[in-house]
Enzyme design. Sequence first.
Site, PDB file in Angstrom:
ATOM      1  N   LYS A 209      -3.427  -2.933  16.354  1.00 20.03           N
ATOM      2  CA  LYS A 209      -3.978  -1.758  15.640  1.00 20.03           C
ATOM      3  C   LYS A 209      -4.849  -0.937  16.599  1.00 20.03           C
ATOM      4  CE  LYS A 209      -2.168  -2.307  11.588  1.00 20.03           C
ATOM      5  NZ  LYS A 209      -1.172  -1.360  11.106  1.00 20.03           N
TER       6      LYS A 209
ATOM      7  N   TYR B 215      -3.049  -9.264  15.931  1.00 21.27           N
ATOM      8  CA  TYR B 215      -2.836  -8.213  14.929  1.00 21.27           C
ATOM      9  C   TYR B 215      -3.830  -7.067  15.149  1.00 21.27           C
ATOM     10  CZ  TYR B 215      -3.269  -5.851  10.380  1.00 21.27           C
ATOM     11  OH  TYR B 215      -3.362  -4.904   9.387  1.00 21.27           O
TER      12      TYR B 215
ATOM     13  N   ILE C 250       0.842  -1.203   0.000  1.00 21.20           N
ATOM     14  CA  ILE C 250       0.000   0.000   0.000  1.00 21.20           C
ATOM     15  C   ILE C 250       0.877   1.253   0.000  1.00 21.20           C
ATOM     16  CG2 ILE C 250      -1.840   1.220   1.217  1.00 21.20           C
ATOM     17  CD1 ILE C 250      -2.607  -1.554   2.454  1.00 21.20           C
TER      18      ILE C 250
ATOM     19  N   SER D 249      -7.031  -0.685  10.442  1.00 24.33           N
ATOM     20  CA  SER D 249      -7.643  -1.770   9.674  1.00 24.33           C
ATOM     21  C   SER D 249      -9.066  -2.009  10.162  1.00 24.33           C
ATOM     22  CB  SER D 249      -6.825  -3.048   9.883  1.00 24.33           C
ATOM     23  OG  SER D 249      -7.506  -4.164   9.357  1.00 24.33           O
TER      24      SER D 249
HETATM   25  P1  NAD Z   1       3.492  -4.563   3.445  1.00 27.23           P
HETATM   26  O1  NAD Z   1       4.073  -5.657   4.278  1.00 27.23           O
HETATM   27  O2  NAD Z   1       3.496  -4.726   1.972  1.00 27.23           O
HETATM   28  O3  NAD Z   1       4.208  -3.181   3.792  1.00 27.23           O
HETATM   29  C1  NAD Z   1       4.753  -2.892   5.056  1.00 27.23           C
HETATM   30  C2  NAD Z   1       6.150  -2.344   4.829  1.00 27.23           C
HETATM   31  O4  NAD Z   1       6.725  -2.044   6.112  1.00 27.23           O
HETATM   32  C3  NAD Z   1       7.087  -3.337   4.141  1.00 27.23           C
HETATM   33  O5  NAD Z   1       7.727  -2.703   3.054  1.00 27.23           O
HETATM   34  C4  NAD Z   1       8.090  -3.722   5.231  1.00 27.23           C
HETATM   35  O6  NAD Z   1       9.367  -4.019   4.693  1.00 27.23           O
HETATM   36  C5  NAD Z   1       8.074  -2.484   6.112  1.00 27.23           C
HETATM   37  N1  NAD Z   1       8.464  -2.740   7.506  1.00 27.23           N
HETATM   38  C6  NAD Z   1       8.017  -3.731   8.323  1.00 27.23           C
HETATM   39  N2  NAD Z   1       8.618  -3.630   9.509  1.00 27.23           N
HETATM   40  C7  NAD Z   1       9.453  -2.540   9.468  1.00 27.23           C
HETATM   41  C8  NAD Z   1      10.339  -1.925  10.378  1.00 27.23           C
HETATM   42  N3  NAD Z   1      10.531  -2.418  11.622  1.00 27.23           N
HETATM   43  N4  NAD Z   1      11.021  -0.846   9.971  1.00 27.23           N
HETATM   44  C9  NAD Z   1      10.876  -0.349   8.730  1.00 27.23           C
HETATM   45  N5  NAD Z   1      10.046  -0.896   7.819  1.00 27.23           N
HETATM   46  C10 NAD Z   1       9.345  -1.984   8.184  1.00 27.23           C
HETATM   47  O7  NAD Z   1       2.014  -4.298   3.977  1.00 27.23           O
HETATM   48  P2  NAD Z   1       0.840  -3.449   3.340  1.00 27.23           P
HETATM   49  O8  NAD Z   1      -0.190  -4.385   2.854  1.00 27.23           O
HETATM   50  O9  NAD Z   1       1.388  -2.434   2.422  1.00 27.23           O
HETATM   51  O10 NAD Z   1       0.273  -2.771   4.657  1.00 27.23           O
HETATM   52  C11 NAD Z   1       0.702  -1.489   5.070  1.00 27.23           C
HETATM   53  C12 NAD Z   1       0.019  -1.136   6.371  1.00 27.23           C
HETATM   54  O11 NAD Z   1      -1.394  -1.197   6.198  1.00 27.23           O
HETATM   55  C13 NAD Z   1       0.341  -2.089   7.524  1.00 27.23           C
HETATM   56  O12 NAD Z   1       0.466  -1.330   8.700  1.00 27.23           O
HETATM   57  C14 NAD Z   1      -0.877  -2.988   7.583  1.00 27.23           C
HETATM   58  O13 NAD Z   1      -1.087  -3.497   8.875  1.00 27.23           O
HETATM   59  C15 NAD Z   1      -1.979  -2.038   7.172  1.00 27.23           C
HETATM   60  N6  NAD Z   1      -3.143  -2.723   6.592  1.00 27.23           N
HETATM   61  C16 NAD Z   1      -2.971  -3.541   5.515  1.00 27.23           C
HETATM   62  C17 NAD Z   1      -4.067  -4.204   4.968  1.00 27.23           C
HETATM   63  C18 NAD Z   1      -3.898  -5.130   3.778  1.00 27.23           C
HETATM   64  O14 NAD Z   1      -4.837  -5.846   3.458  1.00 27.23           O
HETATM   65  N7  NAD Z   1      -2.777  -5.144   3.088  1.00 27.23           N
HETATM   66  C19 NAD Z   1      -5.338  -4.019   5.522  1.00 27.23           C
HETATM   67  C20 NAD Z   1      -5.482  -3.156   6.600  1.00 27.23           C
HETATM   68  C21 NAD Z   1      -4.370  -2.512   7.132  1.00 27.23           C
HETATM   69  C1  UD1 Z   2      -7.870 -10.772   6.202  1.00 24.15           C
HETATM   70  C2  UD1 Z   2      -7.615 -10.673   7.675  1.00 24.15           C
HETATM   71  C3  UD1 Z   2      -7.777  -9.224   8.097  1.00 24.15           C
HETATM   72  C4  UD1 Z   2      -6.857  -8.337   7.282  1.00 24.15           C
HETATM   73  C5  UD1 Z   2      -7.165  -8.548   5.803  1.00 24.15           C
HETATM   74  C6  UD1 Z   2      -6.275  -7.773   4.896  1.00 24.15           C
HETATM   75  C7  UD1 Z   2      -8.262 -12.856   8.626  1.00 24.15           C
HETATM   76  C8  UD1 Z   2      -9.266 -13.584   9.445  1.00 24.15           C
HETATM   77  N1  UD1 Z   2      -8.530 -11.530   8.390  1.00 24.15           N
HETATM   78  O1  UD1 Z   2      -9.193 -10.310   5.967  1.00 24.15           O
HETATM   79  O2  UD1 Z   2      -7.481  -9.069   9.459  1.00 24.15           O
HETATM   80  O3  UD1 Z   2      -7.055  -6.971   7.613  1.00 24.15           O
HETATM   81  O4  UD1 Z   2      -7.008  -9.929   5.478  1.00 24.15           O
HETATM   82  O5  UD1 Z   2      -4.966  -8.252   4.933  1.00 24.15           O
HETATM   83  O6  UD1 Z   2      -7.251 -13.388   8.196  1.00 24.15           O
HETATM   84  N2  UD1 Z   2     -11.062 -16.642   1.129  1.00 24.15           N
HETATM   85  C9  UD1 Z   2     -11.314 -17.873   0.569  1.00 24.15           C
HETATM   86  N3  UD1 Z   2     -10.247 -18.631   0.177  1.00 24.15           N
HETATM   87  C10 UD1 Z   2      -8.952 -18.221   0.309  1.00 24.15           C
HETATM   88  C11 UD1 Z   2      -8.713 -16.946   0.893  1.00 24.15           C
HETATM   89  C12 UD1 Z   2      -9.803 -16.188   1.300  1.00 24.15           C
HETATM   90  O7  UD1 Z   2     -12.463 -18.294   0.430  1.00 24.15           O
HETATM   91  O8  UD1 Z   2      -8.036 -18.975  -0.036  1.00 24.15           O
HETATM   92  C13 UD1 Z   2     -12.219 -15.822   1.527  1.00 24.15           C
HETATM   93  C14 UD1 Z   2     -12.247 -15.489   3.007  1.00 24.15           C
HETATM   94  O9  UD1 Z   2     -12.930 -16.470   3.740  1.00 24.15           O
HETATM   95  C15 UD1 Z   2     -12.986 -14.135   2.978  1.00 24.15           C
HETATM   96  C16 UD1 Z   2     -12.562 -13.515   1.641  1.00 24.15           C
HETATM   97  O10 UD1 Z   2     -12.109 -14.603   0.836  1.00 24.15           O
HETATM   98  O11 UD1 Z   2     -14.380 -14.343   2.941  1.00 24.15           O
HETATM   99  C17 UD1 Z   2     -11.431 -12.498   1.779  1.00 24.15           C
HETATM  100  O12 UD1 Z   2     -10.360 -13.112   2.494  1.00 24.15           O
HETATM  101  P1  UD1 Z   2      -8.968 -12.367   2.735  1.00 24.15           P
HETATM  102  O13 UD1 Z   2      -8.470 -11.797   1.453  1.00 24.15           O
HETATM  103  O14 UD1 Z   2      -8.061 -13.287   3.462  1.00 24.15           O
HETATM  104  O15 UD1 Z   2      -9.373 -11.117   3.642  1.00 24.15           O
HETATM  105  P2  UD1 Z   2     -10.149 -11.086   5.033  1.00 24.15           P
HETATM  106  O16 UD1 Z   2     -10.352 -12.456   5.579  1.00 24.15           O
HETATM  107  O17 UD1 Z   2     -11.370 -10.246   4.855  1.00 24.15           O
END
Ligand code: NAD
Ligand code: UD1
Length: 366
Positions: free
Chosen positions: A176, A172, A13, A148
């Site tokens: 948050k 996790y 992201i 999140s």
């Molecule tokens: P990501 O793992 O791709 O990015 C996180 C980045 O942080 C990575 O580049 C990693 O190398 C860096 N990092 C980790 N630990 C570090 C440290 N100690 N010092 C410096 N850098 C460090 O994850 P993302 O999907 O891009 O998520 C970004 C943020 O958004 C996270 O805080 C995550 O919890 C939050 N978030 C993500 C999702 C999702 O679905 N991807 C959903 C909700 C919230």
């Molecule tokens: C998951 C995390 C959530 C996190 C989010 C983004 C869990 C329980 N929740 O959300 O905390 O913020 O990812 O990183 O892990 N699914 C399948 N088959 C698969 C994978 C997923 O059916 O192989 C379904 C899941 O049951 C869900 C949907 O697809 O209904 C989305 O799943 P996923 O992408 O893992 O996201 P979340 O579970 O919503």
Amino acid sequence: MANLLITGGAGYIGSHTCLALLQMGHSLVVIDDFSNGSVDAIRAVARLAGLQQRSRSASGQARHHQWHWQQGGQHLTLLEGDIRLAADLQLAFEDQAIDAVLHFAGLKAVAESVAKPLDYWNVNVAGSRQVLEVMADNHCRTFVFSSSATVYGMAERVPIAETSPVQPINPYGQTKAAVEQMLRDLAASSGPAEPGWRIACLRYFNPVGAHESGAIGEDPDGVPSNLLPLICQVASGQRPALQVYGSDWATPDGTGVRDYIHVMDLAEGHGAAVETLLAEPPQLLTLNLGSGRGHSVLQMVQAFEHTNGTSVPYELCSRRAGDSAVSVADPSVARSRLGWQTSRDLATICRDAWRWHQQNPSGYAQ
Ligand code: NAD
Ligand code: UD1
């Protein structure tokens, strides 16, 4: 135009947000330890934003590699460093005043957080505290936090409003929620002698997709656990079938419903949030970033097949522990406070995720 520090900017992201912020005209310093991010992501961001590489340098310690890009008055610097170390963070504040910090760095895998809770409290909570402390030392008090929808746990009402109870169900989510509490305490701390904090807690729903160029995208470490990367791997033949976790949920087709948000919509939401904070008096904003629309697992499979002309074989399996039936945002507060809403539909999500995957089947590793 602002000077912004982006922690974790080399990740999924963060890299897309870097591109959106550069395209809005801001200059950036990125800090990342590359534990789950890649220099190649920032190289691609610089290329897409039309910046030229100026230099690469290394200090005495290997972790202090630096890369610089520039175009006219706009610059992008990438620092290798750990957010838990004040000295690493201080490097970002050395050459210029930082107007705001967007804090993406953290750990994000639910199952891993159950197995290794101390790592999550260390990086996500202690790391965030360290970032805030170095900001305060440097008189920077504008902060955008990657929260999140996981903080809502099993929400009772859908669509989920920001007023829904915060009741995370895994470590996790607990980390948050803990950082959000720390930020509320900080926002309440300013007195007459102390300038106030400008803070946005952005609660993302399900970020998916990739930049339309296919040059940056999600690069999961090992076996992905999220739906879209798994669908891509099945479509490309890297795995035989998608396992659908539950077909007996209380949803129209029995499979789980989520609010999928294109990562570039999410990135633009961050741009709107930081510009709003910088333009307005000190405040704390807590906002859902989602589309407000729900799609089931089977709808995602069908949309992907239809958009990309591919086949995604699947098998119906039992439910995954910790899952819920439906998670959909009420995004109306973000719309009114930021003037932002999603604009990319499911077909765009599927097309962009597939383009990234086809162009980079092994992520940035190749
Ligand atoms: P990501 O793992 O791709 O990015 C996180 C980045 O942080 C990575 O580049 C990693 O190398 C860096 N990092 C980790 N630990 C570090 C440290 N100690 N010092 C410096 N850098 C460090 O994850 P993302 O999907 O891009 O998520 C970004 C943020 O958004 C996270 O805080 C995550 O919890 C939050 N978030 C993500 C999702 C999702 O679905 N991807 C959903 C909700 C919230
Ligand atoms: C998951 C995390 C959530 C996190 C989010 C983004 C869990 C329980 N929740 O959300 O905390 O913020 O990812 O990183 O892990 N699914 C399948 N088959 C698969 C994978 C997923 O059916 O192989 C379904 C899941 O049951 C869900 C949907 O697809 O209904 C989305 O799943 P996923 O992408 O893992 O996201 P979340 O579970 O919503």
